[in-house]
Design a protein around this motif. Sequence first.
Motif, PDB file in Angstrom:
ATOM      1  N   ILE A 169     -48.849  21.619   9.722  1.00  0.00           N
ATOM      2  CA  ILE A 169     -49.540  22.593   8.095  1.00  0.00           C
ATOM      3  C   ILE A 169     -48.776  22.487   7.834  1.00  0.00           C
ATOM      4  O   ILE A 169     -48.919  22.691   6.573  1.00  0.00           O
ATOM      5  CB  ILE A 169     -49.232  23.739   9.355  1.00  0.00           C
ATOM      6  CG1 ILE A 169     -50.045  24.534  10.061  1.00  0.00           C
ATOM      7  CG2 ILE A 169     -48.874  24.931   8.283  1.00  0.00           C
ATOM      8  CD1 ILE A 169     -49.491  26.005  11.718  1.00  0.00           C
TER       9      ILE A 169
ATOM     10  N   ASN B  76     -50.348  23.259   2.449  1.00  0.00           N
ATOM     11  CA  ASN B  76     -50.457  24.335   2.773  1.00  0.00           C
ATOM     12  C   ASN B  76     -50.937  23.705   4.115  1.00  0.00           C
ATOM     13  O   ASN B  76     -52.519  23.187   4.325  1.00  0.00           O
ATOM     14  CB  ASN B  76     -50.424  25.297   3.494  1.00  0.00           C
ATOM     15  CG  ASN B  76     -50.492  26.334   4.342  1.00  0.00           C
ATOM     16  OD1 ASN B  76     -51.146  26.574   5.317  1.00  0.00           O
ATOM     17  ND2 ASN B  76     -49.365  27.048   4.877  1.00  0.00           N
TER      18      ASN B  76
ATOM     19  N   ALA C  74     -44.366  24.869  13.533  1.00  0.00           N
ATOM     20  CA  ALA C  74     -44.580  26.367  12.792  1.00  0.00           C
ATOM     21  C   ALA C  74     -44.807  27.358  14.426  1.00  0.00           C
ATOM     22  O   ALA C  74     -45.792  27.462  14.517  1.00  0.00           O
ATOM     23  CB  ALA C  74     -45.468  26.617  11.329  1.00  0.00           C
TER      24      ALA C  74
ATOM     25  N   THR D 182     -48.386  32.651  11.122  1.00  0.00           N
ATOM     26  CA  THR D 182     -49.240  31.360  10.557  1.00  0.00           C
ATOM     27  C   THR D 182     -50.274  31.105  11.759  1.00  0.00           C
ATOM     28  O   THR D 182     -51.336  30.328  11.723  1.00  0.00           O
ATOM     29  CB  THR D 182     -48.504  30.743  11.276  1.00  0.00           C
ATOM     30  OG1 THR D 182     -47.404  30.691   9.831  1.00  0.00           O
ATOM     31  CG2 THR D 182     -48.634  29.164  10.473  1.00  0.00           C
TER      32      THR D 182
ATOM     33  N   LYS E 111     -53.771  33.163  11.970  1.00  0.00           N
ATOM     34  CA  LYS E 111     -54.223  32.311  10.255  1.00  0.00           C
ATOM     35  C   LYS E 111     -54.524  31.645  10.987  1.00  0.00           C
ATOM     36  O   LYS E 111     -56.570  31.345  10.577  1.00  0.00           O
ATOM     37  CB  LYS E 111     -53.334  31.787   9.145  1.00  0.00           C
ATOM     38  CG  LYS E 111     -54.303  31.771   8.012  1.00  0.00           C
ATOM     39  CD  LYS E 111     -53.404  31.791   6.893  1.00  0.00           C
ATOM     40  CE  LYS E 111     -54.379  30.771   6.068  1.00  0.00           C
ATOM     41  NZ  LYS E 111     -53.164  30.998   4.493  1.00  0.00           N
TER      42      LYS E 111
END
Length: 221
Positions: free
Chosen positions: A55, A61, A84, A89, A92
Amino acid sequence: MIKVLIVDDDFMVAKVHAGFIQRTPGFAVVGVAHTGAQAVIETGRLQPDLVLLDIHLPDINGLDLMHKLREVAPELDVLVISAAREVDTVRKALRGGIVHYLIKPFSQADLQERLEHYRSAYQGLDSAKDVAEQSDVNRVFGLDRIDRPLPKGCSIETLKLVEAALNEADGTLSAAEVAAELGTSRVSARRYLEYLHDEGVLEVRLKYGVGRPERRYMLKA
């Protein structure tokens, strides 16, 4: 052979992950990219089946990059490998249609487990037939054996050994051959094999000769 592109800004990490993948049967690393721009170029050129996507990249990104990669390779699958841990995150990434999210650092066994699930579930669904059975869909979502208990007297440890023997086999195996390899009885091996067949994990081929045809088993492609 499943073609894999690694996208990670850390040269050494990418090299380690490449080694993990090369030691997983059925997978081959076809390229490595260290920036988003390079990843788009390499994806368009190599047309990989799967991208291992970090990521945190220097120019974009990774979750935004995912959409750009699919513009040049619409059938591309993505497995996120990242440090991450933010829930937003992860959420998503899931909404973006990834096949898995693996948090760094991880071991070779961790990655190999996800890759083997991808090979048996996602790739099998693509190539097996025109119409999916519920067992095929369950396998994709990791629900293939959570509802149905093992046959009486069977253990999950032996079940995994049976699956490993089939995974390493060059072709089909009979119950007698599995029993000889694992040191169990033929009847016991047959119970595990029939259980896996009922769950949609194996396919059966009949070998005809003298007497009743022999049932031979192999993992679904």
